[in-house]
Design an enzyme around this catalytic site. Structure first.
Site, PDB file in Angstrom:
ATOM      1  CE  LYS A 237      -1.890   2.906   2.665  1.00  0.00           C
ATOM      2  NZ  LYS A 237      -1.846   4.089   1.777  1.00  0.00           N
ATOM      3  N   PRO A 238       0.951   1.925  -1.155  1.00  0.00           N
ATOM      4  CG  PRO A 238       0.711   2.752  -3.345  1.00  0.00           C
ATOM      5  CD  PRO A 238       0.329   1.597  -2.448  1.00  0.00           C
TER       6      PRO A 238
ATOM      7  CB  ALA B 128       1.998   9.710  14.916  1.00  0.00           C
TER       8      ALA B 128
ATOM      9  CG  LEU C 210       1.819 -12.220  19.626  1.00  0.00           C
ATOM     10  CD1 LEU C 210       1.689 -13.568  20.324  1.00  0.00           C
ATOM     11  CD2 LEU C 210       2.921 -11.389  20.278  1.00  0.00           C
TER      12      LEU C 210
ATOM     13  CD  GLU D 146      14.016   1.643   8.218  1.00  0.00           C
ATOM     14  OE1 GLU D 146      14.432   2.740   8.661  1.00  0.00           O
ATOM     15  OE2 GLU D 146      14.735   0.641   8.120  1.00  0.00           O
TER      16      GLU D 146
ATOM     17  N   GLY E  55      10.252   8.470  11.696  1.00  0.00           N
ATOM     18  CA  GLY E  55      10.720   9.840  11.498  1.00  0.00           C
ATOM     19  C   GLY E  55      12.167  10.047  11.908  1.00  0.00           C
TER      20      GLY E  55
ATOM     21  CB  CYS F 112      13.232   9.598   6.975  1.00  0.00           C
ATOM     22  SG  CYS F 112      14.179   8.643   5.775  1.00  0.00           S
TER      23      CYS F 112
ATOM     24  CD  GLU G 144      10.105  13.464  10.488  1.00  0.00           C
ATOM     25  OE1 GLU G 144       8.945  13.088  10.753  1.00  0.00           O
ATOM     26  OE2 GLU G 144      10.901  12.787   9.829  1.00  0.00           O
TER      27      GLU G 144
ATOM     28  CE  LYS H   9      17.741   9.069  20.380  1.00  0.00           C
ATOM     29  NZ  LYS H   9      18.283  10.286  20.991  1.00  0.00           N
TER      30      LYS H   9
ATOM     31  N   GLY I 169      12.549   4.115  14.986  1.00  0.00           N
ATOM     32  CA  GLY I 169      12.136   2.771  14.586  1.00  0.00           C
ATOM     33  C   GLY I 169      13.144   1.704  14.919  1.00  0.00           C
TER      34      GLY I 169
END
Ligand code: NAD
Length: 492
Positions: A189-190, A245, A258, A264, A266, A298, A395, A465, A468
């Site tokens: 899903k882009p 977020a 699970l 990946e 901000g 990013c 960011e 941190k 990700g």
């Protein structure tokens, strides 16, 4: 981002983009409920086409198609998978003009950037993981049992690949190339606002001989299609790139189910200019770090930390150099800075500029809105903000650079590490010992010395941190798309 020689960019016309459907099970289909999303050219603000907007039923069909295709794709000899991925790479290079023009009109990305960076990096990734497909192997182990003991590395199954708007082609190939090389099937899903190159890739996958259902591409809204995909019980692995977020939400869903996830997220990198820096390198790297892709990346370096002995000198040079960076029509081969990808992104960037002014920040250059029809923001350099300002800590994701002075190496490292993020970091110094000493102390997944944004398929990339976890690129990416099985055969 790549070491590819920068050849003169040919002049490309703005393409006419046909309306697009979903690519499911090797067929182009409308969304079950007929939903469509309008796609806007951010440099003109005009609607250029529409794409099908997937709902939960379409996501279910895509996951079912991926599940049906999984056993045969996993059983295919790795050499065959590699051949197909090499064809994908070749076709991307053959259709590079089309990919460049599509990516540029969709995101407002300058064509001068799209070809050497987006299209080349993405094609390189298919080639690189085609090369690694046959190197995915287990090992034999010596145990205390009278047994032949060995490990197998198997594909994980069906991968949900969810990607953001800022580097659509690269972020999609970063997931699809290693996932497919390792024998997985994919539902991709882009981003809602930038799905055109991903959908064009559907044609390339089919032409390259990727079997039906191995790659499924579903455009749609995050909270609808994205959420349905995250929550689908037929998914074996989530590969998410996007904001911290939404990444937290994805991690919570994956935690409940699970399902393994790579995130990946901000970034908010700092670049440190030490007193022994080569100033030409430092200024070049500092400008690249915040104007590249209009600051929408990013691994941007929107925080510049400058030794106090050079602080006013660097600000003076930036005030002269930054306004000279060509800004305008992304289809002009000379353009370096295009518009923001969407109106809401410009609004956010302008909000940070207003906040900087309110906090007493000194606008060294920029701060305004160019007199152009698209979602443009002037590249803006802001001095004198305190380190706890939200403009420094959050960011920004736009062409903004804050500049702060420091006095000691320890202080610079502490300031660089002071945000919630840890994706990239960098320093400019002529002192080799300092380069290695400081690189080791920066909290980041990747560190650059004396340049910015050097990314290569062979070098792992990922965050620490709130940026990700997990690694993409390099052989490390294959760890995320394989699982290890131990087999012990008693010889007694
Ligand atoms: P975003 O988080 O808004 O969207 C990312 C993807 O998630 C999109 O496909 C979106 O449709 C989808 N999504 C949104 N809500 C969802 C939900 N509730 N459930 C499932 N999917 C949902 O991010 P964006 O604005 O498109 O991209 C910018 C962000 O991406 C920045 O924070 C940037 O740093 C980050 N990014 C990170 C990397 C990296 O490698 N670390 C690379 C590029 C961008």
């Amino acid at each position: 981002m790549t070491a590819t020689e920068h050849l003169a960019e040919p002049t490309l016309a703005r393409p006419a983009i046909a309306a697009r459907q979903l690519f499911i099970g090797g067929r182009w289909v409308e969304a079950v409920d007929g939903g469509r999303t309008e796609i806007v050219d951010p440099s003109t603000t005009e609607v250029i086409t529409t794409v099908a907007e997937a709902g939960a039923a379409d996501i279910d069909a895509a996951v079912q198609a991926a599940r049906a295709a999984a056993p045969a794709w996993a059983a295919l000899p790795a050499r065959e998978r590699a051949r197909i991925l090499n064809r994908v790479s070749l076709l991307m290079r053959e259709r590079a003009d089309e990919l460049v023009a599509t990516e540029s009109i969709d995101v407002g990305k300058p064509v001068s950037l799209c070809r050497p960076v987006d299209v080349t990096t993405a094609a390189n990734q298919y080639e690189y993981y085609a090369g690694l497909a046959q190197a995915i192997e287990g090992s034999t182990r010596s145990t205390d049992f009278p047994a032949l003991a060995y490990t197998l590395r198997e594909p994980v199954g069906v991968v949900a690949a969810i990607t953001p708007f800022n580097f659509p082609l690269i972020l999609s190939s970063t997931k699809l190339a290693p996932a497919l090389a390792a024998g997985n099937t994919v539902v991709h899903k882009p981003a809602d606002i930038a799905p055109l190159s991903a959908l064009l890739m559907g044609e390339i996958f089919a032409e390259a001989g990727v079997p039906d259902g191995v790659v499924n591409i579903v455009s749609g809204l995050g909270p609808v299609a994205g959420d349905a995909l995250l929550n689908h019980s037929g998914i074996d692995k989530i590969a998410f790139t996007g904001s911290t977020a939404v990444g937290r939400h994805a991690a919570a869903v994956a935690g409940e189910a699970l399902v393994p996830i790579t995130l990946e997220l901000g970034g908010n990198a700092a670049q440190i200019i030490f007193e022994d820096a080569d100033l030409d390198k430092a200024i070049g790297s500092a400008i690249k770090a915040f104007v590249f892709n209009t600051g929408q990346f990013c691994m941007a370096g929107p925080r510049l930390l400058v030794h106090s002995s050079l602080y006013e000198t660097v600000l003076g040079i930036l005030s002269q150099a930054v306004p000279g960076v060509p800004l305008g029509d992304p289809f002009d081969p000379e353009t370096v800075i295009g518009p923001m990808a969407a109106e809401q992104h410009r609004t956010k960037a302008e909000g940070f500029i207003a906040q900087a002014r309110a906090e007493g920040g000194r606008i060294v250059t920029g701060g305004g809105r160019p007199d152009l029809p698209g979602y443009f923001v002037e590249p803006t350099v802001i001095a004198d903000l305190p380190n706890d300002s939200r403009v420094v800590q959050d960011e920004v994701f736009g062409p903004l650079l804050t500049v702060q002075p420091f006095d000691t190496e320890e202080e610079a490292i502490a300031m660089a590490n002071s945000t919630a993020y840890g994706l990239a970091s960098g320093l400019v110094t002529e002192n080799v010992a300092r380069a290695h000493r400081v690189a080791a102390q920066l909290d980041a997944g990747i560190v650059w010395v004396n340049d910015w944004a050097m990314l290569d398929p062979t070098m792992p990339f990922g965050g620490v941190k709130s940026s990700g976890h997990g690694r993409e690129y390099g052989p490390e990416a294959l760890d995320a798309y394989t699982r290890t099985k131990s087999v012990l055969v008693s010889l007694a």
